[in-house]
Design an enzyme around this catalytic site. Structure first.
Site, PDB file in Angstrom:
ATOM      1  N   GLU A  72      14.403  -6.786  -3.017  1.00  0.00           N
ATOM      2  CA  GLU A  72      14.686  -5.348  -2.918  1.00  0.00           C
ATOM      3  C   GLU A  72      15.841  -5.035  -1.988  1.00  0.00           C
ATOM      4  O   GLU A  72      16.652  -4.155  -2.278  1.00  0.00           O
ATOM      5  CB  GLU A  72      13.434  -4.582  -2.470  1.00  0.00           C
ATOM      6  CG  GLU A  72      12.336  -4.464  -3.531  1.00  0.00           C
ATOM      7  CD  GLU A  72      11.471  -5.714  -3.670  1.00  0.00           C
ATOM      8  OE1 GLU A  72      11.681  -6.678  -2.892  1.00  0.00           O
ATOM      9  OE2 GLU A  72      10.594  -5.736  -4.541  1.00  0.00           O
ATOM     10  N   HIS A 141       0.012  -0.608  -3.217  1.00  0.00           N
ATOM     11  CA  HIS A 141       0.606  -0.260  -4.511  1.00  0.00           C
ATOM     12  C   HIS A 141       0.257   1.162  -4.934  1.00  0.00           C
ATOM     13  O   HIS A 141       0.289   1.483  -6.111  1.00  0.00           O
ATOM     14  CB  HIS A 141       0.142  -1.233  -5.612  1.00  0.00           C
ATOM     15  CG  HIS A 141       0.679  -2.614  -5.482  1.00  0.00           C
ATOM     16  ND1 HIS A 141       0.263  -3.479  -4.499  1.00  0.00           N
ATOM     17  CD2 HIS A 141       1.625  -3.277  -6.194  1.00  0.00           C
ATOM     18  CE1 HIS A 141       0.918  -4.628  -4.629  1.00  0.00           C
ATOM     19  NE2 HIS A 141       1.745  -4.527  -5.645  1.00  0.00           N
TER      20      HIS A 141
END
Ligand SMILES: Cc1ncc(C[n+]2csc(CCOP(=O)(O)OP(=O)(O)O)c2C)c(N)n1
Ligand SMILES: [Mg+2]
Lengths: 335, 343
Positions: A72, A141
């Protein structure tokens, strides 16, 4: 005045899910502008973990729908550097909880380059990411982090609540020359709605939409809570006439539409899934009290996650996840 | 400033001129900082001139570089004008960033200089991104990411190299190993013998060159550029060098002694290159002195320009946040002005 432009209402629509609406936006923008490409983890061959990009890889090929390594910081930085040098990347950050891994490039490069360089840098980058609890994905998440981004100077943040706004905001984000984050609540990907099919349909960043008109109380909602608030409003219709506004854009925020509504109704409930302290709710409330303090007839209410992480077990998750019932209770407290 | 083609006599003179310009600029910046004329931090490049100039000598003028906190030398090597650079260090409206960036964020994107950077290790991902734009649009350019030895320990650096290597992007990573990250010696920060060994992890060429020799740097970066343009992906070049001044101005340097500094000064990149040009009969000692005097005058003029340039008006603080300015900026600016009295 409703922010939904006449143009939006007039155009021909098609019923589709939020997921399809986002995909259609991506497809149309890929077709419209050669400089636009998508990049992210598993968005190509795999079609996206939540299947948003789907078959775009087959349609546009690996140069324009780019599978990245699980990196990322690397790809957020690369998107930033690419945006500064003539292309228009659209990044998918698989879950917004992973923003932390890439935050340095977001906060110190993407958000600051234009300003630090005296306006002499372009930053046409879009970051799409998913938020929200409700699928038992547990704390790492299921986060709702959009307040961080909306708070951080130099970034724009939108968070659609309907299929139409999902399409229109995604397209507006891609066409914008500023860094725009599009926060997609993962629980509404299957939600259906009428979506304008016109390829030039966009939702201007910074305009809220009145989803239901009402006279007695204003609910400013985002994402999943827009639909749930409209349902709640319908169910309360015999007793109280609730106006529901989809904020759509968090930064910039359509202060005017919200304030005008509160001037009319005198009551405000802010419903957003982010944690309650120091957040999106507080900002909306601050702006309303600055401009409509004397129109308020009752204390402002907020509906959000009660400062916990998203727990795994369904009964625990349901406990903390804000929903239409919480909105109902909030409305009832003040009407 | 012209191109720096080390194959030509004029180009070699230009390389010498740029190295001297960097040294003169940074000596002056150090003095002006000490006098309190320049706010903030300044990190000087003195001693490392051959790395920036050698690298840019191997580049075309429209190639990109992403720089570091120690960025003045990269700017001058890339051809930026010392006048507007100095104005930026002074925080003046006529500076490269209209006074919004200063030493640590000086940039000229149109000239291919993607900015000095206050975050150690943040430049390489930006260089990978510039290389992505180049590759995506089939342009005949490369992008260089400069980084210090300390930055080699940053995760995002390796993510940037991995991405560039995996996608065969036209990027070059130039590690300026000046032996210290702030006050910590390189061997206390890394397990590898040579920082270029880290290239092996990404299966790209990694080489260590003498960073005090402008031609050695240019040769290595030139090969890296050819490789990048051939579609064979990035190269990591480690240049061994040394900074003569403290990490930043005001550093008391408890971590090293004078003898060490003198040993490196014996291999000074400017003196050795000057001597080589004199030996080859391309330059006389008098011509060198003249060049030095000219540069000194240019830098003095830059300082005077910066001193006299206009300050930004306070209202400019609200400009340049976005391409399309949101109403919030004007709204809160108004509040700030009301609080702060008349403007
Ligand atoms: C992410 C980050 N961590 C720490 C710092 C503080 N800092 C600034 S320069 C520096 C040393 C960097 O060393 P190196 O990469 O070798 O570059 P050099 O200063 O030697 O040119 C440090 C620790 C920073 N600016 N950014
Ligand atoms: Mg160092």
């Amino acid at each position: 005045m409703t922010a939904q432009t006449e143009r939006e209402l007039e155009t021909e629509t098609e019923t589709m899910t939020v997921r399809e609406a986002v995909r259609q936006a991506l497809r149309e923008e890929l077709e419209r502008d050669e400089d636009v490409y998508l990049m992210g983890e598993d968005i190509g061959l795999f079609g996206g973990v939540l299947e948003v990009t789907g078959d775009l890889y087959e349609e546009f090929g690996e140069e324009r729908v780019r599978d990245t390594p699980i990196s990322e910081a690397g790809f957020m930085g690369a998107a930033t550097g690419a945006a500064a040098t003539g292309t228009r990347p659209v990044v998918e950050l698989m879950f917004s909880d992973f923003a932390g891994v890439s935050m340095e490039q977001i906060m110190n490069q993407m958000a600051k380059m234009r300003y630090m360089f005296g306006g002499k840098a372009e930053m046409p980058v879009t970051v799409r990411t998913t938020e929200g609890g409700g699928m038992g994905a547990a704390s790492q998440h299921s986060g709702t982090i959009h307040t961080w981004i909306a708070h951080f100077p130099g970034l724009k943040a939108v968070a659609p609540g309907t299929a139409a706004s999902a399409k229109g905001l995604t397209k507006a984000a891609i066409r914008s020359d500023d860094p725009v984050f599009v926060f997609e609540n993962k629980m509404i990907y299957e939600q259906q709605g009428a979506v304008p099919v016109d390829e030039d349909f966009t939702v201007p960043i910074g305009e809220a939409a009145i989803e239901r008109e009402g006279e007695d109380a204003t609910v400013v909602a985002t994402q999943r809570l827009v639909g749930e608030s409209v349902q709640t409003a319908e169910s309360l219709a015999d007793d109280v006439d609730v106006e529901v506004i989809d904020a759509r854009s968090l930064y910039p925020l359509d202060t005017e539409t919200i304030v005008e509504s509160v001037r009319k109704t005198g009551r405000l409930i802010v419903a957003d899934e982010s944690p309650l302290s120091y957040g999106t709710h507080a900002e909306i409330i601050a702006r309303v009290q600055e401009e409509a303090f004397f129109s308020l007839d009752a204390p402002i209410q907020r509906v959000g996650t009660p400062d916990t992480h998203m727990p795994f077990s369904p009964p625990l998750e349901q406990e903390v996840l804000p929903d239409g019932d919480d909105v109902r209770e909030a409305v009832e407290r003040v009407t | 400033m012209g191109e720096i083609d080390l194959q030509s006599r004029d180009g070699r003179a230009e390389a010498l001129r740029r190295m001297l310009t960097i040294r003169a600029f940074d000596s002056e910046a150090g003095d002006r900082f000490a006098d309190g004329e320049i706010p903030g931090f300044v990190h000087l490049y003195i001693g490392e001139e051959a790395v920036g100039v050698g690298t840019c000598a191997a580049l075309e003028s429209d190639d990109y570089i992403a720089s570091t906190h120690r960025g003045h030398g990269h700017c001058i090597a890339k051809g930026l004008d010392p006048k507007y650079m100095m104005a930026e260090l002074y925080g003046k409206a006529e500076g490269y960033c209209n006074g919004k960036g200063g030493s640590m964020h000086i940039a000229d994107v149109d000239a291919g200089m993607l900015g000095a950077n206050g975050i150690v290790g943040a430049g390489p991902p930006l260089a990978t991104g510039a290389a992505l734009s180049i590759d995506y649009q089939d342009r005949d350019q490369v992008a260089v990411g400069f980084l210090g030895d300390g930055a080699v320990a940053q995760g995002q650096v390796h993510e940037a190299i991995n991405l560039a290597a995996t996608w065969d992007l036209p990027a070059i990573f130039v590690v300026e190993n000046n032996q210290y990250g702030e006050g910590t010696p390189v061997e206390k920060q890394h397990n590898v013998d040579n920082l270029s060994d880290t290239a092996q992890a990404h299966d790209i060429p990694g080489l260590t060159v003498d960073g005090m020799d402008v031609t050695a740097v240019a040769e290595a970066v030139g090969e890296a550029r050819a490789r990048a343009r051939a579609g064979d992906g990035p190269t990591l070049v480690e240049a061994e060098t040394y900074r003569y001044r403290g990490h930043y101005e005001g550093d008391e340097e408890p971590y090293r002694d004078e003898a060490e500094i003198e040993r490196w000064k014996d291999r000074d990149p400017i003196e050795s290159f000057r001597d080589r040009l004199i030996d080859r009969g391309e330059l006389t000692a008098e011509e060198f002195d003249e060049m030095e005097a000219e540069i000194e005058a240019e830098i003095q003029a830059a300082v005077e320009y910066a001193q006299e340039a206009d300050e930004p008006t306070p209202d400019e603080a609200y400009d340049d946040m976005f391409a399309e300015t949101p109403p919030e900026i004007e709204r809160f600016a108004t509040v700030a002005r009301t609080d702060g009295g008349e403007r």
